[in-house]
Structure formats: C-alpha cells, structure tokens
Design a protein around this motif. Structure first.
Motif, short mmCIF file in Angstrom:
data_model
loop_
_atom_site.label_atom_id
_atom_site.label_comp_id
_atom_site.label_asym_id
_atom_site.label_seq_id
_atom_site.Cartn_x
_atom_site.Cartn_y
_atom_site.Cartn_z
N GLY A 220 -12.63 3.92 10.49
CA GLY A 220 -11.87 3.60 11.68
C GLY A 220 -10.50 3.02 11.38
O GLY A 220 -10.00 2.18 12.13
N VAL A 221 -9.89 3.46 10.28
CA VAL A 221 -8.59 2.94 9.85
C VAL A 221 -7.50 3.94 10.22
O VAL A 221 -7.61 5.13 9.90
CB VAL A 221 -8.57 2.68 8.33
CG1 VAL A 221 -7.18 2.25 7.87
CG2 VAL A 221 -9.61 1.64 7.96
N GLU A 222 -6.47 3.47 10.90
CA GLU A 222 -5.30 4.30 11.18
C GLU A 222 -4.34 4.18 10.01
O GLU A 222 -3.78 3.11 9.78
CB GLU A 222 -4.62 3.86 12.48
CG GLU A 222 -5.47 4.06 13.73
CD GLU A 222 -4.71 3.66 14.98
OE1 GLU A 222 -3.50 3.38 14.87
OE2 GLU A 222 -5.33 3.63 16.05
N ALA A 223 -4.15 5.26 9.26
CA ALA A 223 -3.35 5.22 8.05
C ALA A 223 -2.32 6.34 8.06
O ALA A 223 -2.66 7.50 8.36
CB ALA A 223 -4.23 5.34 6.80
N ASP A 224 -1.07 6.01 7.75
CA ASP A 224 -0.02 7.00 7.64
C ASP A 224 -0.21 7.84 6.39
O ASP A 224 -0.85 7.41 5.41
CB ASP A 224 1.36 6.32 7.57
CG ASP A 224 1.71 5.60 8.87
OD1 ASP A 224 1.04 5.88 9.89
OD2 ASP A 224 2.64 4.78 8.85
N GLU A 225 0.37 9.04 6.40
CA GLU A 225 0.31 9.91 5.23
C GLU A 225 0.94 9.25 4.01
O GLU A 225 0.42 9.33 2.90
CB GLU A 225 1.01 11.23 5.54
CG GLU A 225 1.02 12.23 4.38
CD GLU A 225 -0.34 12.82 4.09
OE1 GLU A 225 -0.53 13.35 2.98
OE2 GLU A 225 -1.23 12.76 4.98
N ALA A 226 2.08 8.57 4.21
CA ALA A 226 2.75 7.92 3.09
C ALA A 226 1.88 6.82 2.49
O ALA A 226 1.84 6.63 1.27
CB ALA A 226 4.09 7.35 3.54
N ALA A 227 1.17 6.08 3.35
CA ALA A 227 0.29 5.01 2.85
C ALA A 227 -0.87 5.59 2.06
O ALA A 227 -1.24 5.07 0.99
CB ALA A 227 -0.22 4.19 4.03
N VAL A 228 -1.44 6.68 2.57
CA VAL A 228 -2.57 7.31 1.87
C VAL A 228 -2.13 7.83 0.51
O VAL A 228 -2.83 7.67 -0.50
CB VAL A 228 -3.15 8.44 2.74
CG1 VAL A 228 -4.14 9.27 1.94
CG2 VAL A 228 -3.83 7.87 3.98
N ARG A 229 -0.95 8.44 0.45
CA ARG A 229 -0.46 8.96 -0.83
C ARG A 229 -0.15 7.82 -1.80
O ARG A 229 -0.33 7.97 -3.00
CB ARG A 229 0.77 9.83 -0.60
CG ARG A 229 0.45 11.18 0.01
CD ARG A 229 1.54 12.20 -0.17
NE ARG A 229 1.02 13.53 0.18
CZ ARG A 229 0.42 14.33 -0.66
NH1 ARG A 229 0.24 13.96 -1.92
NH2 ARG A 229 -0.02 15.53 -0.27
#
Length: 373
Positions: A220-229
C-alpha cells in the motif's frame, strides 16, 4: 499467513484459498514475527509471477508441467545461488504449482539420521520436502537421504552393536527441493540425485524495479518511478535487500514526507540507513577505507583487515567481500586483498599507479578461502 508455535525443526505449509497457511515449527532468529509475515506476503505465489531468472523459470516450468501431465512427482530440484535471490520462494512455488503441501526444514536442523528419518516417514505421497542450506546436513543424514531420494525408502537401525538390525521402511514418492548458497560443498553423490539444478544469478535493475512496484502495491505504498529506481539501483541485485530498503524508505516517508515515496524521500532514507549510491553500506565502506587509507591499497591479509574494521574475519569475508569483489572495488590475490582503481575513485582518493583497475580472483578459488590471511 498464520504461524504456529515453535515446537520442532520442521515446518509444513499448505496452500488454501489462494494463500499460504503455515504451521511453523522453526524459529527464524533473523527478525520479528511481523517482519517474517511481511516478507512472506511479498513472495510470488506462482511461477508466472516470479520476476527475473528467465532461464531457471522456464526450465523449472517445463519440469513441473511435464510431471503434471504424467501425473507423477517431478524430479528432485536443487537451487543454488547467493542469499536473497528467491530460492525459498521458488520452493514454495514448486509446491503451489503441483498443488501439494510442502514440508520445510534446514540442513543445520538435521544433525542426526534419526531427525531425517522422522521427517521422511511422515511425508504424504507427492509432498514437497524443502531442505534449506542443504550443504550443512550431517554426513549420516546425507547418506540416508541418498537412498530416500533414489529408491524412496530408508533403513531404520534398531538396536546397537552386533544385535543391531536394519529395518527397511518404504516411503511414498515425494520431491526434494534443496537450496544452497555453497553448491561446491555438496558431495557429488548428493548432487547427482537431483534431476534438475538451477543456479540463480543477481538481478538486473529492471527486474528489481518490477519487483519493487509489485511490493509497493502489496504494502500500500505510493512510490514514484524515480524513487523505485533509486532503491533498485542500491539493492545489490538482490530482491530481499530491495524489499527491505523499500520498507525503510516507506518508514521515512511516513514520518517525514506525508507517506508518499518520492525521489527525495528515497535518497534521504537511504542516506539515513548508510546505503550509498553504489549500494555500499557501513561495513563495505569501512573495509575500503581501511584498505586505501591505512594500508595504501594493500595487499593486506584478511585477518589484519578484519581487525582494522573491528569485525570478525568471517563477517568481512562472507558479508562485505563478495559484493566488493563482484563490483570491482576489491581484488583477491595470493598475497592478500587489494583495493582497485574503482575503490579509490569511490572514496574520492587518488589511486596509486600499482592499483589494479578491476577485481582479480585466483583461478582455483572455489570457496571462501583464506588468501593472504
């Protein structure tokens, strides 16, 4: 996923209503119950959901599908590779794909042939027996396992001395899934009894990104693509580390960032937990600092290096060194450990002319060894 009391050395896991229900009889000292439940929830349930490792996934899928069509248990499966790459997950998936229960135990827990005999005699037909760290089984248990895997029987010895009698005990057909981080330590007779052997390699960043997106959704975590990378790039090619770092980034975002994981939150959280841009942690950097600043880049013996960073030799050798060598920060030579040009550059130091530019492993280095120790 429900976990029962720790009352033995085995663990039986059955799939019910699409989720794994576990009655655990083994205590994992590596974390709290909540952490283990979270990690288990992030595991893929089916082979089609398993990211990365396409070669092993396709080969294992073929073996399982052929066994299903024959209506018989598949050949025994051996999975090898560094920790955290998915060996346990694949063992669970084997049982799920076969729609059979799985019995879980480990090599260190089976120190006597009687321990193994108790597990084997309680198996149902078609059941999957998962042996983690199989290379750490006792020799007596290994010899009993040879016969059980090949002929599906064990010889139970009753009595002692001249009056001892071996009673053959027939076993229903079952499948052993063995996992090991040190395949070279398995005796050849045991390795030969596995019909399928799969070696898991470190993951590419793209695969880790896919894993983290899936984990973020489950958490249930909202994560941006940049953060995931950002998290994926610092995870050492290991899903277990990636998921752990994602949870720590989530914690930072909940406390300091309103719960949304963006690039800033990822960088700040990873800096707080001492994980730098190259994925090096505190121990890794301490080893490189000691090599470059105290010993002028080496060569230096393992025990001397361990004393310099205040750790045990085994800790430096098994925790820090594999990644440093693999990523080209350290070289292992017959004279000892040396820092490469990349290590000097990472620390912002000028490399001496004699510094090797990449890691060098002796050709006969099949184990941890004590080079230059």
């Amino acid at each position: 996923m429900s976990t029962g009391p720790a009352d033995g050395f085995g663990s039986e896991i059955r799939e019910a209503d699409g989720s794994f229900e576990a009655t655990a009889r083994v205590v994992d000292a590596g974390g709290s119950d909540d952490e283990r439940v979270v990690e288990a929830a992030l595991r893929p349930r089916r082979l089609a959901e398993f990211p990365g490792q396409p070669r092993v996934r396709d080969q294992l899928g073929l073996v399982l599908e052929a066994a299903r069509r024959r209506g018989s248990p598949p050949d025994h499966v051996l999975l090898s590779g560094p920790p955290g790459l998915g060996k346990t997950t694949l063992a669970m998936i084997v049982a799920a794909e076969l729609e059979r229960p799985i019995r879980v135990t480990s090599g260190p827990a089976i120190q006597h042939a009687g321990d193994l005999a108790a597990v084997l005699s309680s198996l149902d037909e078609g059941e999957v027996l998962f042996l983690d760290e199989i290379h750490r089984m006792s020799r007596a248990a290994e010899e009993m396992l040879y016969l059980a895997m090949e002929d599906f029987r064990v010889d139970v010895v009753v009595g002692k001395g001249p009056g001892a009698t071996a009673i053959p005990l027939e076993l229903p057909p079952f499948t052993v899934v063995g996992a090991t981080t040190r395949a070279g330590l398995l005796p050849a007779p045991l390795r030969d009894r596995f019909g399928f052997t799969g070696h898991l390699d470190f993951y590419e960043v793209g695969d880790l990104v896919a894993i983290l997106h899936r984990s973020a959704g489950l958490l249930g975590v909202e994560a941006d693509e940049a953060a995931v990378r950002e998290v994926a790039g610092r995870s050492r090619g290991t899903p277990r580390i990636a998921n752990r770092l994602l949870r720590r980034v989530r914690d930072w975002a909940q406390v300091h960032g309103g719960g949304h994981v963006d690039h800033h939150a990822a960088r700040e959280a990873l800096a707080l937990f001492d994980v730098d841009e190259a994925g090096l942690d505190r121990l890794d950097r301490a080893v490189l600092e000691a090599l470059c600043r105290r010993f002028a880049g080496g060569p230096v013996g393992l025990s001397t290096l361990a004393v310099a960073v205040g750790e045990e030799s085994d800790t430096v050798e098994t925790v820090a060194e594999p990644y440093l060598v693999r990523e080209g920060f350290m070289a292992r030579t017959p004279r000892g450990r040396t820092a490469t040009g990349r290590a000097w550059a990472h620390l912002g130091l000028q490399a001496p002319a004699h510094a090797p530019q990449q890691s060098v492993l002796p050709l006969d280095d099949d184990g941890p060894g004590r080079l230059g120790g």
